[in-house]
Design an enzyme around this catalytic site. Sequence first.
Site, PDB file in Angstrom:
ATOM      1  N   THR A  34       4.700 -12.106   4.477  1.00 21.15           N
ATOM      2  CA  THR A  34       5.386 -10.863   4.630  1.00 21.15           C
ATOM      3  C   THR A  34       5.711 -10.476   3.066  1.00 21.15           C
ATOM      4  OG1 THR A  34       7.400  -9.654   4.991  1.00 21.15           O
ATOM      5  CG2 THR A  34       7.340 -12.075   4.700  1.00 21.15           C
ATOM      6  N   LYS A  84      11.260   4.796   4.893  1.00 16.12           N
ATOM      7  CA  LYS A  84      11.758   3.453   4.369  1.00 16.12           C
ATOM      8  C   LYS A  84      11.319   3.406   2.893  1.00 16.12           C
ATOM      9  CE  LYS A  84       8.102   0.065   5.758  1.00 16.12           C
ATOM     10  NZ  LYS A  84       7.892  -1.224   6.419  1.00 16.12           N
ATOM     11  N   SER A 120      -3.645   5.331   1.027  1.00 15.27           N
ATOM     12  CA  SER A 120      -3.861   4.274   2.222  1.00 15.27           C
ATOM     13  C   SER A 120      -4.032   4.714   3.587  1.00 15.27           C
ATOM     14  CB  SER A 120      -2.642   3.396   2.126  1.00 15.27           C
ATOM     15  OG  SER A 120      -1.371   4.069   3.086  1.00 15.27           O
ATOM     16  N   ARG A 179      -3.960  -7.026   4.717  1.00 15.56           N
ATOM     17  CA  ARG A 179      -3.151  -8.083   5.222  1.00 15.56           C
ATOM     18  C   ARG A 179      -3.609  -8.366   6.563  1.00 15.56           C
ATOM     19  NH1 ARG A 179       3.096  -5.584   4.503  1.00 15.56           N
ATOM     20  NH2 ARG A 179       2.661  -4.195   2.880  1.00 15.56           N
ATOM     21  N   LEU A 183      11.442  -8.829   1.355  1.00 16.06           N
ATOM     22  CA  LEU A 183      12.611  -9.772   1.067  1.00 16.06           C
ATOM     23  C   LEU A 183      13.561  -9.680   2.370  1.00 16.06           C
ATOM     24  CD1 LEU A 183      13.868 -11.753  -1.095  1.00 16.06           C
ATOM     25  CD2 LEU A 183      15.254  -9.955  -1.848  1.00 16.06           C
ATOM     26  N   ARG A 184      13.781  -8.667   3.042  1.00 19.61           N
ATOM     27  CA  ARG A 184      14.313  -8.388   4.315  1.00 19.61           C
ATOM     28  C   ARG A 184      13.811  -9.238   5.313  1.00 19.61           C
ATOM     29  NH1 ARG A 184      13.292  -5.932   8.772  1.00 19.61           N
ATOM     30  NH2 ARG A 184      11.340  -4.964   7.725  1.00 19.61           N
TER      31      ARG A 184
END
Length: 298
Positions: free
Chosen positions: A118, A77, A9, A146, A121-122
Site C-alpha cells: 500500500t 482525496k 493516468s 500496482r 500511511l492511513r
Amino acid sequence: MLVIASRGSQLALWQANWVSAQLTALGHECRIEIIKTTGDKITDVPLSKVGTKGLFTKEIEEALLDGRADLAVHSLKDLPTDLPEGLVLAAVPEREDPRDAVVGERLDELSEGTKVGTSSLRRSAQLRRLRPDLVIESVRGNVDTRLRKLDEGQYNAILLAAAGLKRLGLADRIAEILDPDRMCPAVGQGALAIETLPSGPGFEAVQALDHHATRAAVTAERGLLSSLGGGCQVPIGAHAQVADGRLRIHAIVAAPDGAELIRAEAEGPIADAEELGRALGADLLERGARRILNAVYA
C-alpha cells in the site's frame, strides 16, 4: 470549448472523460488537457515521505489560474482543504464506493509474514492494527502498475480504493471490500472534485453536476481534516453519510505503527456539515490525536 485539465493516468483520464461526457450531454463542447504533476514525477518514494501538499494538484491549479483550462477534475482525496486564492470547489458529483478494497487474497486468508502493498500511511497504520503479523511494504504507481506488481508475485495482496477499480472495470479483481469500521477510508475517497475559478464558463457549466448529499458528506470530512491540520498523506480516516435527513460521520487517527488508534463519531444537521467535521476533529485532538499527528509531522 471548455478545456478540462487532468492528470494523465488511466484513472484520472477516466474521471476527466466521465465529466466531459456529462457536460457534453448538457450541450457543452469539451476537450481534455493532460498536465503532469509533481506527484506523477516522483514515483520511487512513499507518498507519506514526500510531504508536499497539493502533490497531484499544484500544476493543474496553475493551469486554471493562468487561463489554460476552464475546469480541473481531481480525485477529491488528493485535493488539499485549503485551495489557492482564486479557485473554488465548484462541483462534487455523486460519490462512487468510498471503501478500501483488498486485491489478491482476503485479509483473513493471508498467512503470517506475507507481504501486503500500500502507498498510504492511513491504510498501513490500520492494517498493522488489524494484522500486525503481516509485512507491509510501499507500492507506488498507477492502478495497472500496482496490479502488475501483485501479479508478478511481489506482494500477496495490495490495498486500493474500491472506487478506482470499479471505475476502470476491474471490480472482478477485488477479493474483499473492507467495511469502514475495519478500515476507515481517506477523506473524500470515491468522490470527484471539479475545481474552477469562482465564476466564468467552467464554474457555470459544472453546477449541474453537483450532488447535494455527496457535497455534504465530503464537506464534513474535509472540515475534520482541516481542523486536524492534515494533508492527504497522513494517518487520518473519515467516512460521512447522509441518512434520514441527518449527517453521520466517524473518523480515526492512527499511529503509523498501528499501536494506537483513536476513533470518534458525530451526527447532526446536513446544513452544519463543516462545523460537524471541525468539532469532531477538535474532539479527536483532545483525545490524543494531537500527540500522534505531532509525531508524524516531526
